[in-house]
Design an enzyme around this catalytic site. Structure first.
Site, PDB file in Angstrom:
ATOM      1  CE1 TYR A 296      -2.821  -3.212   0.817  1.00 35.03           C
ATOM      2  CE2 TYR A 296      -2.260  -2.963   3.124  1.00 35.03           C
ATOM      3  CZ  TYR A 296      -2.848  -3.687   2.110  1.00 35.03           C
ATOM      4  OH  TYR A 296      -3.456  -4.874   2.386  1.00 35.03           O
ATOM      5  CG  ASP A 298      -0.855   3.829   3.804  1.00 39.71           C
ATOM      6  OD1 ASP A 298      -1.662   3.143   3.162  1.00 39.71           O
ATOM      7  OD2 ASP A 298      -0.308   3.432   4.842  1.00 39.71           O
ATOM      8  CE1 TYR A 302      -5.865   2.641  -0.739  1.00 40.04           C
ATOM      9  CE2 TYR A 302      -4.297   2.315   1.029  1.00 40.04           C
ATOM     10  CZ  TYR A 302      -5.117   1.799   0.051  1.00 40.04           C
ATOM     11  OH  TYR A 302      -5.176   0.439  -0.128  1.00 40.04           O
ATOM     12  CE1 TYR A 382       0.782  -0.490  12.191  1.00 38.16           C
ATOM     13  CE2 TYR A 382       0.066  -1.686  10.241  1.00 38.16           C
ATOM     14  CZ  TYR A 382       0.835  -1.611  11.398  1.00 38.16           C
ATOM     15  OH  TYR A 382       1.649  -2.668  11.755  1.00 38.16           O
ATOM     16  CD  GLU A 480      19.379  14.639 -11.178  1.00 34.37           C
ATOM     17  OE1 GLU A 480      18.615  15.498 -10.691  1.00 34.37           O
ATOM     18  OE2 GLU A 480      19.173  14.086 -12.288  1.00 34.37           O
TER      19      GLU A 480
END
Length: 637
Positions: A296, A298, A302, A382, A480
């Site tokens: 996930y 989050d 989400y 969570y 980079e």
């Protein structure tokens, strides 16, 4: 751009967006003919101006205010990425999102809420529950981001669904996973494309409420602690600008990143231009066919700051508190306020410095103090707290606090070594919590160079005849391509952000050092889907040249993205990094092998990092701390 009719009350280019601006943006989108009856606002946030424009701005100069708007048509699943000039009253950028190549927009609450009714009508899901003696009405269908695995799902908004039995309203569903069954749901079409019943395991029976009879709490008699500041706090807040003990910064808040610290400085000298938690991923280690896909994001999938808690005095924060409300847009594009979303307060932090001298009779103690600015968000099972600490010695610290309830499974025995039994028959799969902090550095200005600093053993021999010598090695990260780095506790590795154009009184370049916690990065195999999608988490540090379009380490659209978005693409141009405007992306986190002590509610676990001044000051910046005025401290006399 010349602005003749400002339509904003913003007093600074980085002022947080207002309810009026959100409403105006919705009106502009509607007037442009981009809203349908099935349209939803997935995200609305401030599109920050280029850094040079912010730094060059002077009070009184007109400000163009732009908001980024992500729109989803629920009927088709098509997404649009818009930039709306609230000031000009126009859509100035409109791009359709290629869901196959770029990924899907984040998942809406409205889409989550549709899952149980969809599965309640699916004979395969109902049959799988009945096979286990469960009424589908008593099974909470938990929809979770699907990842990117099967070609037939590419371009379709998909979630995967696990079931948890809930016997009554007080019952904790996480205590009763219905393991062995997983549903794949196309949320645009509103149908389950598959229901897999892989194996039949007993549903754990013991209830899990924290205050239920199955988990009696041993009394811990503690007397109250009161935190008082009779003369009030030492900080001031004006127009979201906080000043405390030489520190100054501007508070920002975003539905995706949560709390943002802008233009952080001390004693009038810049340290960090912008600091935020730009992504987090929670990869699970269970290869079971039911849950191999559990990974996930989050933040990106989400928009975790949408679920920010309203904090309560005495529970979440102690002392003299200043609260900030957070203003977001709801899924209909209307302003939504989260009261008391951000907490600001001071804390005593023990002895700051102390010495009792044998020769000159010095006996001095100064107590340390820190300023705390924090928020808490709940993502399903969570709860995460993010705490920024500023110290009187110039230190900056970020602490992430993980608590709540561990994700559960049925425990399959020691022959399945990817979970811990935390209650009778109840398992908790191994997993990680990996965060990416985006630190847009500005150490005494915009021209910085990052050096990797290692402790180095010196072999015994000429110049080191007794073998006691060791030194340090500073390696500049000049491009980079050289600046994707791993932490190494065996050499005490840190990274120094130095400004060679500014020196302290000893002629040393001023700097700040990033001190990692040296925890594991992503543990999934290099060939895995999650390795490709969460590539940022395979390194402890990335350094890039500033680009205002490079905001998110896993890319703009993380949900069902095929992989290699974000940082791998940011560094393809191999930009030079010496005396440059640099951004640090630091991966930190927890590798969680759950314990019985983590059930039924997990004690808070901690992770984070520290930024410490290194040559930034000429001497200890905490020398000016006042003596304690407590009547219990003899030195106050």
């Amino acid at each position: 751009m010349t602005l003749t009719a400002p339509k904003t009350t913003a007093t600074h280019p980085l002022s947080r967006m207002t309810a009026e601006e959100i409403a105006a943006a919705k009106a502009v989108v509607a007037d442009a003919g981009l809203l349908r009856a099935t349209s939803k606002f997935v995200y609305v946030g401030l599109e920050e101006p280029h850094k040079r424009d912010v730094l060059g701005w002077t009070p009184g100069t007109p400000i163009e205010r732009r908001l980024r708007v992500l729109l989803l048509d629920r009927a088709t699943g098509h997404g649009r990425d818009l930039t709306v000039s609230v000031t000009a009253g126009a859509v100035v950028r409109d791009e359709e999102i290629d869901a196959v190549a770029e990924g899907q927009l984040p998942i809406l609450d409205a889409e989550f809420e549709a899952i149980e009714p969809i599965l309640a009508e699916d004979e395969r899901w109902v049959s799988a529950m009945a096979k286990r003696g469960l009424d589908v009405a008593d099974v909470r269908a938990v929809p979770l981001s699907a990842g990117s695995y099967f070609p037939e799902e590419f371009g379709h908004r998909t979630v995967r669904v696990l079931g948890f039995h809930q016997a009554d309203e007080a019952d904790l569903p996480w205590a009763h996973p219905v393991d062995g069954v997983v549903a794949y749901v196309d949320i645009t079409r509103g149908v389950a494309t598959a229901v897999h019943d892989h194996f039949d395991l007993p549903v754990p029976a013991e209830r899990g409420e924290w205050d239920g009879p199955a988990h009696p709490a041993t009394p811990r008699d503690l007397k109250p602690i009161e935190i008082t500041q009779p003369e009030g706090p030492s900080f001031t807040v004006e127009d979201d600008v906080v000043r405390w003990a030489g520190w100054e910064f501007r508070v920002g808040f975003d539905a995706r990143e949560g709390l943002v610290l802008n233009q952080l400085s001390i004693d009038g000298r810049s340290v960090v231009y912008r600091a935020s938690i730009a992504e987090m991923v929670v990869p699970y280690a269970d290869p079971s066919p039911v849950r191999f896909w559990q990974n996930y994001f989050d933040t990106g999938e989400y928009l975790f700051a949408r679920y920010t808690n309203s904090l309560e005095l005495g529970c979440d924060c102690l002392g003299e508190i200043h609260y900030f409300d957070a203003l977001l847009a709801d899924e209909d594009g209307n302003p939504r306020t989260i009261p008391n979303a951000i907490c600001l307060h001071e804390e005593d932090y023990g002895v700051g410095w102390k010495h009792t001298d044998l020769f000159n009779q010095m006996a001095e103690t100064r107590r340390s103090r820190r300023l705390v600015i924090s928020f808490f968000t709940t993502i399903g099972n969570y709860d995460y707290g993010f705490y920024w600490y500023l110290y009187t010695d110039g230190t900056i610290q970020l602490e992430s606090k993980a608590t709540g309830i561990v994700f559960t499974s049925a425990f399959r025995g020691e022959e399945h070594p990817y979970a811990t039994e935390i209650a009778p028959g109840l398992g908790a799969p191994f997993h990680q919590h990996l965060f990416s902090a985006r630190l847009d550095m500005a150490v005494d200005g915009q021209r910085n160079t990052v050096h990797e600093v290692d402790a180095v053993r010196v072999p015994m021999g000429d110049g080191n005849p007794y073998g006691n010598a060791f030194t340090r090695r500073l390696t500049p990260l000049t491009r980079e391509s050289e600046a994707a780095r791993a932490s190494d506790a065996t050499v005490g590795r840190t990274w120094h952000v130095l400004n060679s154009a500014r020196t302290n009184r000893l002629g040393q370049p001023v700097g700040y050092a990033l001190h990692p916690q040296n925890a594991p990065v992503l543990l999934a195999d290099d060939g895995s889907s999650i390795h490709q999608r969460a590539n940022f988490s395979t390194k402890s540090l990335w350094v890039t040249a500033y680009d205002p379009a490079e905001r998110y380490p896993a890319g703009d659209f993380v949900n069902q993205h095929p992989g290699s978005g974000g940082l791998p693409t940011f560094v393809e141009d191999d930009a030079p990094l010496e005396d440059a405007d640099v951004v640090l992306w630091h991966t930190f986190g927890l590798t969680h092998f759950p314990r019985p002590e983590d059930w039924p509610v997990m004690p808070t676990d901690y992770t984070g990092f520290t930024l410490k001044p290194v040559g930034f000051f000429d001497r200890n910046p905490a020398l000016g701390l006042p003596r304690s005025t407590s009547s219990h401290c003899a030195s106050h006399e």
